[in-house]
Each structure stands twice: as C-alpha cells, then as structure tokens.
Motif scaffolding. Structure first.
Motif, PDB file in Angstrom:
ATOM      1  N   SER A 233       0.820  -1.214   0.000  1.00 34.95           N
ATOM      2  CA  SER A 233       0.000   0.000   0.000  1.00 34.95           C
ATOM      3  C   SER A 233       0.851   1.260   0.000  1.00 34.95           C
ATOM      4  N   ASP A 237       1.196   2.570  -7.436  1.00 30.27           N
ATOM      5  CA  ASP A 237       0.251   1.622  -8.027  1.00 30.27           C
ATOM      6  C   ASP A 237       0.944   0.752  -9.069  1.00 30.27           C
ATOM      7  N   THR A 240       4.573  -4.142  -6.294  1.00 32.53           N
ATOM      8  CA  THR A 240       4.353  -4.904  -5.071  1.00 32.53           C
ATOM      9  C   THR A 240       5.673  -5.071  -4.325  1.00 32.53           C
TER      10      THR A 240
END
Length: 395
Positions: A233, A237, A240
C-alpha cells in the motif's frame, strides 16, 4: 563466516551480522569489491545492492561469474523495491537469492547468507561413495507380499466393487472414484471410491474450522486475499513489495501471504479430519464405516506408490506443514493402507489427538528403518486391522 557487503547501508548490515556472530566487510562500489576479492580468499558470501555507483549489482554478478570468483561463494542481490523483470532476470543468470529491502529485514538477509554458506560447505565437503549410492527400496519380502496380497484381494472382490460403484453412481452424479495428490515417500495419485457429493473439496476450509477433530482453536482464520498488504500500500500503483502468488482467481504478494500464513499456523493443527462430515452420501457413509472406500488403494500398492502396511499418505496441505517439524520422520516409512494408528486408535470412533497420531507414525518409522524391519511385525498389524474395519463414525 565472512560476508562482503556492497552498498550504502553498511552500518545496518554490520550490526545485524554482529548479532548473528558473523564477520562483515563493507564497500560501496564494484571497484572496491573487486580489490577485496583479489586480495582476500576468506569471503564466503556476497550481499550486493542492486543500485551501485556507475552500474548495477546484476552487472557486478556477471563480472564476478565470468572471472570464476563465485564458484564457492553465494551471491545475494537486494533491490529497493520489487521488480518482476529484474526478479526473473536475476534468477535466470544464476544468483542464489533475491530480496526486496522494503519487505525484508536485514537480519533475515544475514540469516539467509549463513544458510547459503552452510549449504555450499555441504556441497563441497565430499561424501563417502557408499552413502551417495544408497537408494531407498522396500525389503524384497515386503514388496513380494504387497503385490501378491493386493492382486489376490482385487480379483476376489471385483464383483463387490462393481456393485458398490453402481450404487455410488445411482445416488449422486459424478465419477465413482476419487483421485487426489498424496505425499508418502513421493507424491502420487491416490485412489478411493467417492464417498462425498461432487464439489465437496470447496467446503474443506469452512469445515476445517468448525469440525476438525484435531483443531487446537475454536475458530481458526484463513488467508484473507482481499486484505491489502501494508507494505504494498505504501508503494506506487502497479508495484508490489514481493512477487505475487496466484490462487484460483485471487492474487496476493508473497510477503503478505507468508505473514498471514505464519499467524494461522500458530493456531492451526497439522492434520484435518472431519467428524460426521455433512458432505458424505448415504452409500458413502456405508463404504467409509466398512472401509470399502479404501479398496482402490490396492492399485496404488501394485503400482508401488504404497505398501499394505505403512504410514498413511498425507494430502499436500498437511505434508507441507509436517515437513517443517522434526516429526517429518514419519516419511522414512512407506505410505501404507493400514498402520499403527489405524489398528490402535481407529476402533475408538476416530477419537485421537494429533500428538497421538504423530507418535504412532514415528513409532512405525523407527520400526521400518535400519535393521529393525520385521515381516512378521507387519503381518501382526494386518491381522489386527480386520477387527477395526467396522467403525462407528464416518471419519
């Protein structure tokens, strides 16, 4: 052991290495790295940041590999954030491990460096030829008996099997047999007559929480694939913190999956056995109570996947948990149709603890290994199996 670190976080790595009784040398660029490797032969593991002044850690790996410097040394690459293309390229080139600094502690990286060093030592230590040539095989008397016994029983019960298979097909749609992957001394296709309604596997997680007779907790959580990873988070975007794992239609990063998994394993039991399973059909209850559903495993015996007597082969999800424990000794014995825990505890209506079952599996493994094997001991277990074939509960 001595670790060579190349990067800009020298103090952090030195402190972590000191905490784990390892010696660490630190440099900031490729040139200093090459000078140390030229002058010192005691470097055991190299930990390298991906971003280096003027080049990358992967470029340095190529240089060291071409110079044959990495023959007896492990190389760990550390990047600031996860990059799937870099991950694939790094392992394709042959690095020993890849870590993402954003999702891995320095202490974990040092611990992995020590493990790789120990592995390198084992690979280069040299073993006695007689040890390398040893192969697992069943005693000849056990294998001959298995084939003869399984073939004879299959021929004798063929008419009964045909009637049971017809009854299964008439009661519910689907195949009359059930195949699943099981783990004994190897992974194999495990055969049973179908005793449940089609699609029952989808309910196993819910039932494992509510009805697992081995469960240590009243309510055990499962992996939450929809919960966001805290580390991911915080990243842009599309990126990961670690490689993504895929389960059916769900995707979750490796770091967040393992964080949840470790929490669940602390509460979970290794074995899953559902008492009075609601998925079982009426004919399924009959063939389970009489152990008729186990008869197709005689085919597994003839194929060599199993023996008549041994430790029950485990579903993959159970074997995965058990191999992390010292009780994985059970796998030293062959997979079997019947064994110690069946003859000693099955007649109690399935009421057994996980610890009891593990103990009995290990007890048979102790009997089977070394010079302890006795053909007549197996015969005694087979004779003791018959009174326990009829059981009160459908487990």
């Amino acid at each position: 052991m001595t670790i060579l670190y190349i990067g800009t976080s020298a103090e952090t790595y030195k402190q972590a290495a000191q905490n784990r009784n390892a010696n660490l040398l630190a440099v900031q660029n490729s040139v200093e790295c090459l000078q140390i490797l030229k002058n010192q032969n005691d470097i055991d593991v190299i930990i390298c940041a991906y971003h280096l002044p003027g080049n990358t850690g992967l470029y340095l790996f190529d240089v060291l590999k071409d110079a044959a410097v990495l023959k007896d040394r492990a190389f760990i690459l550390v990047s600031d954030e996860y990059n799937s293309a870099l991950f694939a390229e790094a392992f394709a080139k042959g690095i020993n491990d890849y870590f993402v600094a954003a999702s891995t502690s320095v202490d974990q990286i040092i611990e992995r460096a020590q493990s790789l060093h120990q592995l390198k030592k084992l690979n280069t230590a040299g073993f006695d030829d007689s040890v390398l040539q040893e192969r697992y095989k069943l005693p000849l008397s056990k294998r001959v008996f298995d084939v003869f016994f399984a073939s004879s029983v299959l021929i004798f019960i063929a008419p009964i099997l045909l009637l049971i298979m017809l009854a299964i097909r008439l009661e519910s749609k689907g195949k009359v047999y059930y195949i699943s992957k099981r783990v004994g001394r190897k992974t194999f296709d495990f055969y049973k007559l179908r005793s449940m309604r089609s699609g029952s596997d989808a309910l196993i997680k819910q039932l494992a929480q509510e009805k697992n007779q081995y469960s240590k907790a009243a309510s055990i959580p499962t992996i939450d694939f929809d919960a966001p990873c805290p580390k991911c988070s915080a990243l842009p975007d599309g990126t990961t913190c670690s490689p993504q794992l895929h389960f059916d239609t769900k995707a979750i990063c490796d770091s967040w999956y393992n964080t949840q998994k470790n929490q669940i394993e602390a509460m979970n039991s290794t074995f899953i056995k559902i008492a009075n399973d609601p998925r079982i059909t009426r004919i399924g209850k009959l063939i389970r109570n009489t152990s008729i559903d186990e008869l197709p495993q005689l085919i597994n015996v003839i194929k060599g996947d199993m023996s008549i007597v041994g430790n029950r082969p485990l579903p993959v999800y159970e074997a995965e948990l058990l191999t992390k424990d010292t009780l994985s000794k059970r796998f030293l014995a062959p997979a079997g149709i019947t064994g110690l825990w069946q003859v000693e505890l099955r007649g109690r209506g399935g009421e057994m603890s996980e610890e009891e079952r593990m103990r009995l599996d290990n007890e048979y493994a102790d009997h089977f290994t070394g010079n302890n094997y006795s053909f007549w001991y197996d015969m005694k277990l087979i004779l003791r199996t018959f009174p326990g074939l009829i059981q009160k509960s459908t487990v």
